[in-house]
Design a protein around this motif. Structure first.
Motif, PDB file in Angstrom:
ATOM      1  N   LEU A 103      30.550  49.333-173.036  1.00 28.22           N
ATOM      2  CA  LEU A 103      30.174  48.854-171.739  1.00 28.22           C
ATOM      3  C   LEU A 103      28.698  48.577-171.499  1.00 28.22           C
ATOM      4  N   SER A 104      28.328  47.269-170.845  1.00 36.36           N
ATOM      5  CA  SER A 104      27.164  46.883-170.304  1.00 36.36           C
ATOM      6  C   SER A 104      27.149  47.250-169.050  1.00 36.36           C
ATOM      7  N   THR A 105      26.188  48.301-168.812  1.00 39.43           N
ATOM      8  CA  THR A 105      25.929  48.933-167.552  1.00 39.43           C
ATOM      9  C   THR A 105      24.653  48.761-166.775  1.00 39.43           C
ATOM     10  N   PRO A 106      24.241  47.385-166.658  1.00 38.53           N
ATOM     11  CA  PRO A 106      22.896  47.097-166.030  1.00 38.53           C
ATOM     12  C   PRO A 106      22.836  48.022-164.667  1.00 38.53           C
ATOM     13  N   VAL A 107      21.326  48.378-164.567  1.00 39.92           N
ATOM     14  CA  VAL A 107      21.001  49.127-163.166  1.00 39.92           C
ATOM     15  C   VAL A 107      20.048  48.318-162.447  1.00 39.92           C
ATOM     16  N   ASP A 108      19.972  48.558-161.179  1.00 44.26           N
ATOM     17  CA  ASP A 108      19.118  47.843-160.426  1.00 44.26           C
ATOM     18  C   ASP A 108      17.848  48.509-160.698  1.00 44.26           C
ATOM     19  N   SER A 109      16.905  47.550-161.211  1.00 39.89           N
ATOM     20  CA  SER A 109      15.566  48.010-161.794  1.00 39.89           C
ATOM     21  C   SER A 109      14.765  46.676-161.802  1.00 39.89           C
ATOM     22  N   HIS A 110      13.372  46.963-162.032  1.00 42.12           N
ATOM     23  CA  HIS A 110      12.328  46.010-162.501  1.00 42.12           C
ATOM     24  C   HIS A 110      12.701  45.206-163.559  1.00 42.12           C
ATOM     25  N   ILE A 111      13.504  45.829-164.584  1.00 44.37           N
ATOM     26  CA  ILE A 111      13.794  45.231-165.698  1.00 44.37           C
ATOM     27  C   ILE A 111      14.756  44.298-165.635  1.00 44.37           C
ATOM     28  N   PRO A 112      14.662  43.019-166.096  1.00 44.60           N
ATOM     29  CA  PRO A 112      15.600  41.952-165.878  1.00 44.60           C
ATOM     30  C   PRO A 112      16.953  42.257-166.399  1.00 44.60           C
ATOM     31  N   ARG A 113      18.081  41.739-165.667  1.00 41.94           N
ATOM     32  CA  ARG A 113      19.635  42.360-166.290  1.00 41.94           C
ATOM     33  C   ARG A 113      19.595  41.782-167.601  1.00 41.94           C
ATOM     34  N   TRP A 114      19.176  40.561-167.886  1.00 42.04           N
ATOM     35  CA  TRP A 114      19.296  39.824-169.069  1.00 42.04           C
ATOM     36  C   TRP A 114      18.807  40.782-170.278  1.00 42.04           C
ATOM     37  N   GLN A 116      18.469  44.183-170.011  1.00 40.68           N
ATOM     38  CA  GLN A 116      19.662  45.017-170.023  1.00 40.68           C
ATOM     39  C   GLN A 116      20.778  44.973-170.875  1.00 40.68           C
ATOM     40  N   GLU A 117      21.446  43.534-170.744  1.00 37.87           N
ATOM     41  CA  GLU A 117      22.301  43.045-171.504  1.00 37.87           C
ATOM     42  C   GLU A 117      22.105  43.073-173.145  1.00 37.87           C
ATOM     43  N   LEU A 118      20.852  42.559-173.200  1.00 38.14           N
ATOM     44  CA  LEU A 118      20.702  42.495-174.748  1.00 38.14           C
ATOM     45  C   LEU A 118      20.613  43.834-175.407  1.00 38.14           C
ATOM     46  N   SER A 119      20.084  44.791-174.666  1.00 37.75           N
ATOM     47  CA  SER A 119      20.126  46.313-174.934  1.00 37.75           C
ATOM     48  C   SER A 119      21.423  46.646-175.366  1.00 37.75           C
ATOM     49  N   ALA A 120      22.477  46.429-174.551  1.00 37.56           N
ATOM     50  CA  ALA A 120      23.998  46.755-174.719  1.00 37.56           C
ATOM     51  C   ALA A 120      24.285  45.910-175.964  1.00 37.56           C
ATOM     52  N   GLY A 121      24.011  44.900-176.304  1.00 37.16           N
ATOM     53  CA  GLY A 121      24.365  44.444-177.541  1.00 37.16           C
ATOM     54  C   GLY A 121      23.627  44.937-178.716  1.00 37.16           C
ATOM     55  N   ALA A 122      22.433  45.300-178.579  1.00 35.84           N
ATOM     56  CA  ALA A 122      21.760  46.109-179.543  1.00 35.84           C
ATOM     57  C   ALA A 122      22.389  47.373-179.781  1.00 35.84           C
ATOM     58  N   ALA A 123      22.737  48.093-178.904  1.00 37.69           N
ATOM     59  CA  ALA A 123      23.630  49.342-178.805  1.00 37.69           C
ATOM     60  C   ALA A 123      24.900  49.228-179.657  1.00 37.69           C
ATOM     61  N   THR A 124      25.605  48.115-179.484  1.00 35.88           N
ATOM     62  CA  THR A 124      26.892  47.809-180.013  1.00 35.88           C
ATOM     63  C   THR A 124      26.416  47.633-181.439  1.00 35.88           C
ATOM     64  N   MET A 125      25.473  46.838-181.793  1.00 36.58           N
ATOM     65  CA  MET A 125      25.415  46.602-183.181  1.00 36.58           C
ATOM     66  C   MET A 125      24.806  47.808-184.011  1.00 36.58           C
ATOM     67  N   ASN A 126      23.900  48.748-183.395  1.00 35.83           N
ATOM     68  CA  ASN A 126      23.683  50.222-183.902  1.00 35.83           C
ATOM     69  C   ASN A 126      24.690  50.864-184.284  1.00 35.83           C
ATOM     70  N   LEU A 127      25.913  50.877-183.206  1.00 30.93           N
ATOM     71  CA  LEU A 127      27.083  51.636-183.375  1.00 30.93           C
ATOM     72  C   LEU A 127      27.867  51.106-184.711  1.00 30.93           C
ATOM     73  N   LEU A 128      27.808  49.753-184.961  1.00 29.43           N
ATOM     74  CA  LEU A 128      28.315  49.214-186.429  1.00 29.43           C
ATOM     75  C   LEU A 128      27.530  49.630-187.539  1.00 29.43           C
ATOM     76  N   HIS A 129      26.096  49.645-187.431  1.00 23.00           N
ATOM     77  CA  HIS A 129      25.495  50.280-188.508  1.00 23.00           C
ATOM     78  C   HIS A 129      25.668  51.665-188.650  1.00 23.00           C
ATOM     79  N   ALA A 130      25.741  52.387-187.747  1.00 19.09           N
ATOM     80  CA  ALA A 130      26.077  53.947-188.117  1.00 19.09           C
ATOM     81  C   ALA A 130      27.415  54.102-188.641  1.00 19.09           C
ATOM     82  N   ALA A 131      28.365  53.284-188.389  1.00 17.78           N
ATOM     83  CA  ALA A 131      29.702  53.516-188.929  1.00 17.78           C
ATOM     84  C   ALA A 131      29.712  53.218-190.342  1.00 17.78           C
TER      85      ALA A 131
END
Length: 192
Positions: A103-114, A116-131
């Motif tokens: 799940l992409s779970t953006p939070v209210d922050s000075h960091i742009p939502r975009w 945060q969404e890119l980070s969720a995609g990177a986390a998903t790719m890292n999950l594939l790499h780990a597997a």
């Protein structure tokens, strides 16, 4: 140019390939391996240290409940759904040996939502790499269910989005290579 002689990691990255969930067989990762994969996935670029992603493991004994959820969502959101489409959702829910919903779970922050969404995609790719690094094969899928409010709400809240469904297992057959993009088209040099 090949870098296989310099690094097994580079060799892996040059040949990494997703497996089809329908072709995955046992054994799949155990709970400790899944936890280790998630820990590795969490080591992703994350501007602001917000951890704008979550991982929800769907245990084997909950796969039929997931299939029922997909049937319910599909019937509610698509009144013209066919039995063949419902059966395809049943197969989707039961593919692979392990299933992790990211799940992409953006939070209210000075960091742009975009970002945060890119980070969720990177986390998903890292999950594939780990597997893959642990000797399994993995696949990141979306489909209509990733965009269903009913499915999303079963795993999270309206403020979240399903980044994808990651299926993990052992390869039941050799992985197919797919065509890759022309590097001259996707990698250019800026000339200012």
């Amino acid at each position: 140019m090949t870098f296989n002689d310099r690094s097994s990691l580079l060799g892996y990255l040059q040949t990494r390939r997703s497996g089809k969930p329908r072709d995955m067989v046992a054994p799949g990762p155990d709970d400790a391996e899944i936890d280790a994969m998630i820990a590795i996935a969490a080591r992703t670029p994350d501007h602001g240290k917000l951890a704008p992603w979550r991982f929800v493991v769907v245990p084997a004994d909950r796969r039929q409940a997931f299939a029922a959820l997909l049937r319910q969502a599909q019937a509610a959101e698509n009144p013209g759904v066919t039995e063949a489409q419902l059966e395809a959702s049943d197969r989707f829910a039961n593919e692979g040996e392990a299933l992790i919903v990211v799940l992409s779970t953006p939070v209210d922050s000075h960091i742009p939502r975009w970002e945060q969404e890119l980070s969720a995609g990177a986390a998903t790719m890292n999950l594939l790499h780990a597997a893959h690094a642990m000797g399994y094969v993995a696949s990141w899928l979306t489909g209509w269910m990733a965009y269903s409010d009913t499915v999303r709400d079963a795993f999270g809240s309206p403020a979240e989005r399903v980044a994808g469904f990651v299926f993990i297992g052992s390869p039941g057959r050799p992985l197919d290579e797919r065509p890759r993009p022309d590097l001259a088209r996707i990698g250019t040099r800026w000339d200012g």
